[in-house]
Design a protein around this motif. Sequence first.
Motif, PDB file in Angstrom:
ATOM      1  N   LEU A   1      43.862  37.901  20.597  1.00  0.00           N
ATOM      2  CA  LEU A   1      42.954  37.858  19.454  1.00  0.00           C
ATOM      3  C   LEU A   1      43.769  38.400  18.300  1.00  0.00           C
TER       4      LEU A   1
ATOM      5  N   ASN B   1      32.506  34.313  21.013  1.00  0.00           N
ATOM      6  CA  ASN B   1      32.391  35.207  22.164  1.00  0.00           C
ATOM      7  C   ASN B   1      32.176  36.654  21.780  1.00  0.00           C
ATOM      8  N   LEU B   2      32.762  37.018  20.652  1.00  0.00           N
ATOM      9  CA  LEU B   2      32.604  38.403  20.215  1.00  0.00           C
ATOM     10  C   LEU B   2      31.147  38.648  19.814  1.00  0.00           C
TER      11      LEU B   2
ATOM     12  N   LEU C   1      39.905  44.970  22.829  1.00  0.00           N
ATOM     13  CA  LEU C   1      39.843  43.779  21.974  1.00  0.00           C
ATOM     14  C   LEU C   1      41.204  43.457  21.368  1.00  0.00           C
TER      15      LEU C   1
ATOM     16  N   MET D   1      35.778  33.547  18.566  1.00  0.00           N
ATOM     17  CA  MET D   1      34.987  34.420  17.704  1.00  0.00           C
ATOM     18  C   MET D   1      33.519  34.454  18.146  1.00  0.00           C
TER      19      MET D   1
ATOM     20  N   LEU E   1      24.756  40.136  24.445  1.00  0.00           N
ATOM     21  CA  LEU E   1      24.672  40.535  25.858  1.00  0.00           C
ATOM     22  C   LEU E   1      24.428  42.033  25.973  1.00  0.00           C
TER      23      LEU E   1
ATOM     24  N   LEU F   1      28.630  36.788  21.023  1.00  0.00           N
ATOM     25  CA  LEU F   1      27.913  36.685  22.298  1.00  0.00           C
ATOM     26  C   LEU F   1      27.845  38.058  22.967  1.00  0.00           C
ATOM     27  N   LYS F   2      28.965  38.755  22.915  1.00  0.00           N
ATOM     28  CA  LYS F   2      29.048  40.088  23.499  1.00  0.00           C
ATOM     29  C   LYS F   2      28.037  41.031  22.856  1.00  0.00           C
TER      30      LYS F   2
END
Lengths: 211, 127, 287
Positions: free
Chosen positions: A68, A3-4, A63, A1, A10, A6-7
């Motif tokens: 996921l 990472n989502l 996604l 989660m 970014l 983080l995306k």
Amino acid sequence: MINLILKDFLLQKKTFLFVLLYIVFFMLVMGSGGFVAAGTAAAYILLLNALAYDDKNKSDIVLNSIPLVRNTIVKARYLSVFIFAGFGIIAYWVISLLIKLLHLPLMIAPISLGGIVGILLSIILLASLYLPLNFKYGYIKTRVFHVILFMAVFWLLGFLAKYLQEIDPGLFSYLSNRTDWVIMLSILGLVLLIVGFSYGISWRIYRNKEF
Amino acid sequence: MDIIIANSSDDPIYQQITAQIKNLIFKGELIEGDSLPSIRNLARELQISVITTKKAYEVLEAEGYIETVPGKGSYIAAQNKNLLQEKRLKIVEEKFIEGIIAARAVGFNLEEIEAMIKMLYQEVANE
Amino acid sequence: MNNLLEVKNLSKKYQEFSLQEISFTLKKGYIMGFIGPNGAGKSTTIKLIMNLLKRDGGEIRVFGLDNIRAEREIKDRIGFVYEEPYFYEELTVLEMKKVIAPFYSKWDDQIFDQYLKRFGLSVKKKIKELSKGMKMKVWLAIALSHQAELLILDEPTSGLDPVVRRELLDILADVIQDEEKGVFFSTHITTDLDKIADYITFINNGEIIFSTTKDYIMDNYGLVKGKKAGLDNTLLKEAVGLRENKFGFEALVKDRNRFWKGSKGEFIIEKPTLEEIILYYTRGKQG
């Protein structure tokens, strides 16, 4: 989660600069309400922009093809709201620190616990109203609500404050006589209720969505 | 070991493979114990389906040309010398029969065919 | 469990189109081509397998597991390459990997780096700066870097040049070398499959026309060409598709060997390509 989220960061490297400018603008223009306005606006811009990237890239397709579950995507989106708010607050703090260090002759609203609660309350209200719409119809189709909701939430909060102070002084003094803890807890409870309800609707929509 | 697949050929691809491997055996280029590429490896190299190479190997195995040891691979089986000779003879016969049929179809008689074979034999021998 | 993918009586209804109880099975160690004209239901089927669409009926089992109940485990073991979209075009290859890789339990950075090197891809490039072929290769690298047992490719080669397509085919042939993995490959460019596919599943108008080995099709179907006079041959009644022109006719038949025996040499009979098969099925028996 994580990472989502983080995306989202970014993707928004360029947006941050823009958000900082916004914060400075609100600092200078809004006077005593500058902190709440700047923090909320920062979080709101980051949220909307993240949703815009999702929509433009049709990210749901990818996604939902990686390992996921759909619930994680909805949860991450709600969690990101708090993180965007945190970013707004920290950015505000850094800028005001800079202003202090540089001895600039500017009057800016100080960071306060009440202000932080105000930011959280407004952004949560905004996100809770908007996210179900976004999950249902996507970013582009719901564009018209972006500004309307922002105005509406501020008007609503302003009205509430006014209502408490002027129209119903009894309730205001009742609330004022409670300890900070009680007020905080009731606000927290209210916020959780709103977020929970909104999340429930979003999850229900997203669970059955087809891409 | 060379195997060449002609996409334009009417023969199924697995037959092209079996025919060529048999030929290599008849010619003595592949001998008992020589290992063959794996089914998947051959398919990859020839850019054809695994099913095709699998079928080719199955046919070759059923006809006794190769042996497959599970987990190890496929090898050229021991060939009965007499049988091998017989098979070689059979191939020659088949080719002659084909030629004779073609010759008869355009009206050649036995003497004419014999004369033609003599002439062609000389030509090939001189090359 | 030898079946990587089992689709049974799968249906999905739309107003103007529906998938009609389709069934097919892909075994370990093989490549299945999923062919059909645009709009036949290829993408719908793949989206149903990936649970991007909700099925109206039937069953989908991947690695023997229900694709919805075991969604996460299944997706951990699937590698996918879609024609579009490519995820966030604004991210660099490296950023994209950072976001996606942690979701896979068996992600292997070394393999990913090897593929990037092989493809000549720079991790610092943004996705939107890459050519179509390169974008496909980024996804292929992701699909191959987490020990996926099933590769699902949805029109991966459309719009790509023959060199890149050939590269992809070589990689797919490598993938199935260990006999444990399988590839499900949807495309309307059938020349990619003429070579390497083991099985062909042909879908048209939401219905499966056939799902069988490519060898069976190549050894049995035939393209019959002849003079107009030959048109009354009764065997032609069984033709799948027939096309007449000024000087003769061409027809697709399911059993060319039977046709061979039944005719007296008045026809030319050829092996059809997959493309010709699609063409004749979709056009039917028009003049």
